[in-house]
Design a protein around this motif. Structure first.
Motif, PDB file in Angstrom:
ATOM      1  N   LEU A 100      -6.929   0.325  -2.620  1.00 54.58           N
ATOM      2  CA  LEU A 100      -6.528   1.298  -2.086  1.00 54.58           C
ATOM      3  C   LEU A 100      -7.971   1.824  -1.277  1.00 54.58           C
ATOM      4  O   LEU A 100      -8.913   2.634  -2.383  1.00 54.58           O
ATOM      5  CB  LEU A 100      -5.523   1.884  -1.954  1.00 54.58           C
ATOM      6  N   ARG A 101      -8.017   3.039  -0.171  1.00 55.13           N
ATOM      7  CA  ARG A 101      -9.187   3.860  -0.128  1.00 55.13           C
ATOM      8  C   ARG A 101      -9.133   4.248   1.435  1.00 55.13           C
ATOM      9  O   ARG A 101      -7.766   4.244   1.555  1.00 55.13           O
ATOM     10  CB  ARG A 101     -10.037   2.876   0.880  1.00 55.13           C
ATOM     11  N   ARG A 102      -8.943   5.913   1.384  1.00 55.81           N
ATOM     12  CA  ARG A 102      -8.803   6.855   2.285  1.00 55.81           C
ATOM     13  C   ARG A 102      -9.252   6.767   3.142  1.00 55.81           C
ATOM     14  O   ARG A 102     -10.830   6.601   3.541  1.00 55.81           O
ATOM     15  CB  ARG A 102      -8.221   8.142   1.705  1.00 55.81           C
ATOM     16  N   GLN A 103      -9.329   5.818   4.077  1.00 55.49           N
ATOM     17  CA  GLN A 103      -9.921   5.757   5.776  1.00 55.49           C
ATOM     18  C   GLN A 103     -10.564   7.155   6.247  1.00 55.49           C
ATOM     19  O   GLN A 103     -11.544   7.593   6.641  1.00 55.49           O
ATOM     20  CB  GLN A 103      -9.473   4.967   6.718  1.00 55.49           C
ATOM     21  N   LEU A 109       0.821   4.449  -2.885  1.00 60.86           N
ATOM     22  CA  LEU A 109       0.830   5.265  -2.745  1.00 60.86           C
ATOM     23  C   LEU A 109       2.248   6.730  -2.377  1.00 60.86           C
ATOM     24  O   LEU A 109       1.408   7.737  -3.216  1.00 60.86           O
ATOM     25  CB  LEU A 109       0.011   5.666  -1.275  1.00 60.86           C
ATOM     26  N   TRP A 121      -4.870   5.762   4.913  1.00 62.19           N
ATOM     27  CA  TRP A 121      -4.888   4.969   4.332  1.00 62.19           C
ATOM     28  C   TRP A 121      -5.185   3.528   4.200  1.00 62.19           C
ATOM     29  O   TRP A 121      -4.661   2.560   5.840  1.00 62.19           O
ATOM     30  CB  TRP A 121      -4.136   4.908   2.599  1.00 62.19           C
ATOM     31  N   ARG A 122      -6.187   2.784   4.126  1.00 60.29           N
ATOM     32  CA  ARG A 122      -6.140   0.864   3.964  1.00 60.29           C
ATOM     33  C   ARG A 122      -6.019   0.131   2.708  1.00 60.29           C
ATOM     34  O   ARG A 122      -6.601   0.715   1.599  1.00 60.29           O
ATOM     35  CB  ARG A 122      -7.302   0.810   5.584  1.00 60.29           C
ATOM     36  N   ARG A 147       0.939  -1.147  -0.503  1.00 59.69           N
ATOM     37  CA  ARG A 147      -0.411   0.046  -0.473  1.00 59.69           C
ATOM     38  C   ARG A 147       0.802   1.117   0.315  1.00 59.69           C
ATOM     39  O   ARG A 147       0.375   2.076  -0.736  1.00 59.69           O
ATOM     40  CB  ARG A 147      -0.731  -0.340   1.080  1.00 59.69           C
TER      41      ARG A 147
END
Length: 374
Positions: free
Chosen positions: A228-231, A165, A222-223, A161
């Motif tokens: 990938l998604r920005r939490q 990023l 992020w997770r 990840r």
């Protein structure tokens, strides 16, 4: 004149007040229920002391370091370890190495499975008890192999990840926060409230190895692995002080305690400050050894300074707040009669001014007068 006692007497007081000493009465109760002789109990108690005394000594040393530590008023950027950050070209550079790693795990996994099958079926070693030295070495090797593979797979999502990023945000600071193994839910709840996010308590939790992108927008968590998604995005307006401190990321008071970073989180409602919360983490490596946070003081302090350096207008802010907000806080302390807190705040402001060479930002006339007449 009284003299502060130390040495062995201080250690014994710490040991008696610590949870370690509870193991002794527990041993006695267990021995009485099991019908053990007093000689056996004394022997077991001796073994227990040999184990718990060094553990208490390390815990006492850790507490002393925490009590003695004074964070820098304004950390110099210093030498941030290269292992702390992801570079924009890291994924491309390490693509061949990743293939080697996965290929090695697959090949060694096949070899281990074949070896275990041969060990069990080729003579009934575990049934007959005829266990040789070569067999013992093989079993130890299998255990170490399992631990290494488990560690590799556990840290792989965070590392993959971070590499992706870093490619997407080449001008940002992309790094890893170690949030502990049990504090991930409480940390997520803090971020959920600060970011006004809607998620259940379980989905609100953050990763143990949280991948973080720090840029002009703020601090983003992020997770995900394949997707990938920005939490969370914690904007700079919601970020207060970023201070090195001894923190307990697991709430255990044990090995989770270490030099880390306390990040003050501002809770905003319609642009107004409704309160403050704190987020604790330990800066760690962005490599295969992500599970082992930095212990060096200069590395942790440089980590905090590197995050602070990304804050817009950082030079004009004190602990992430404007001087007008700091003045309001100081007046609140004084009106409430909290003279010690007000004096400590003024001392910190004086150190902040001195670190800046005496130069203060615009609108600091009130502070200049307060520091001159104190």
């Amino acid at each position: 004149m009284t003299r502060k006692s130390g040495g062995f007497a201080a250690f014994m007081r710490f040991y008696i007040r610590s949870p370690y000493v509870l193991a002794l009465p527990a041993l006695v109760v267990f021995g009485l229920f099991r019908g053990l002789t007093w000689e056996t109990l004394v022997l077991l108690a001796g073994v227990l002391l040999v184990v718990t005394l060094p553990m208490a000594a390390f815990a006492m040393r850790r507490k002393a370091l925490a009590d003695e530590y004074v964070p820098p008023h304004a950390g110099a950027l210093g030498a941030l370890p290269a292992s702390a950050v992801f570079t924009a070209d890291r994924r491309e550079r390490r693509r061949g190495l990743a293939i080697v790693w996965w290929g090695g795990i697959l090949a060694s996994g096949i070899a281990v499975c074949w070896g275990v099958a041969e060990l069990i079926e080729g003579g009934g070693t575990f049934v007959t008890g005829s266990f040789g030295g070569a067999d013992l070495l093989f079993v130890v090797g299998v255990v170490l192999w399992v631990l290494l593979v488990a560690h590799f797979i556990w840290t792989r999502p965070a590392l993959s990840r971070g590499e992706r990023l870093a490619e997407q945000y080449p001008n940002a600071l992309v790094t890893t926060f170690f949030m502990g193994t049990t504090d991930t839910i409480s940390a997520g709840m803090t971020l959920r409230e600060a970011c006004r996010a809607s998620a259940s308590w379980w989905r609100a939790r953050v990763s143990t190895h949280s991948t973080v992108v720090v840029d002009d927008e703020g601090i983003a968590f992020w997770r995900g692995w394949a997707r990938l998604r920005r939490q969370y995005l914690l904007p700079w307006a919601a970020v207060g002080g970023i201070t090195p401190a001894f923190v307990d990321v697991d709430g255990t008071g044990g090995d989770g305690v270490g030099l880390g970073i306390e990040l003050e989180v501002r809770l905003l409602e319609d642009g107004r400050t409704e309160g403050w919360d704190a987020l604790s983490f330990r800066p760690t490596r962005s490599t295969l050894w992500a599970t082992y946070p930095y212990r060096r003081r200069d590395a942790v302090e440089a980590f905090a300074a590197a995050i602070e350096a990304r804050r817009p207008r950082a030079a004009d802010l004190f602990r992430g707040t404007t001087l007008a907000e700091t003045q309001e806080l100081l007046e609140e302390y004084e009106n409430a009669g909290e003279t010690d807190a007000a004096a400590a705040l003024l001392d910190d402001l004086r150190a902040w001014r001195d670190q800046r060479g005496g130069a203060l930002p615009e609108g600091a006339d009130w502070l200049r007068e307060r520091l001159e007449f104190r």
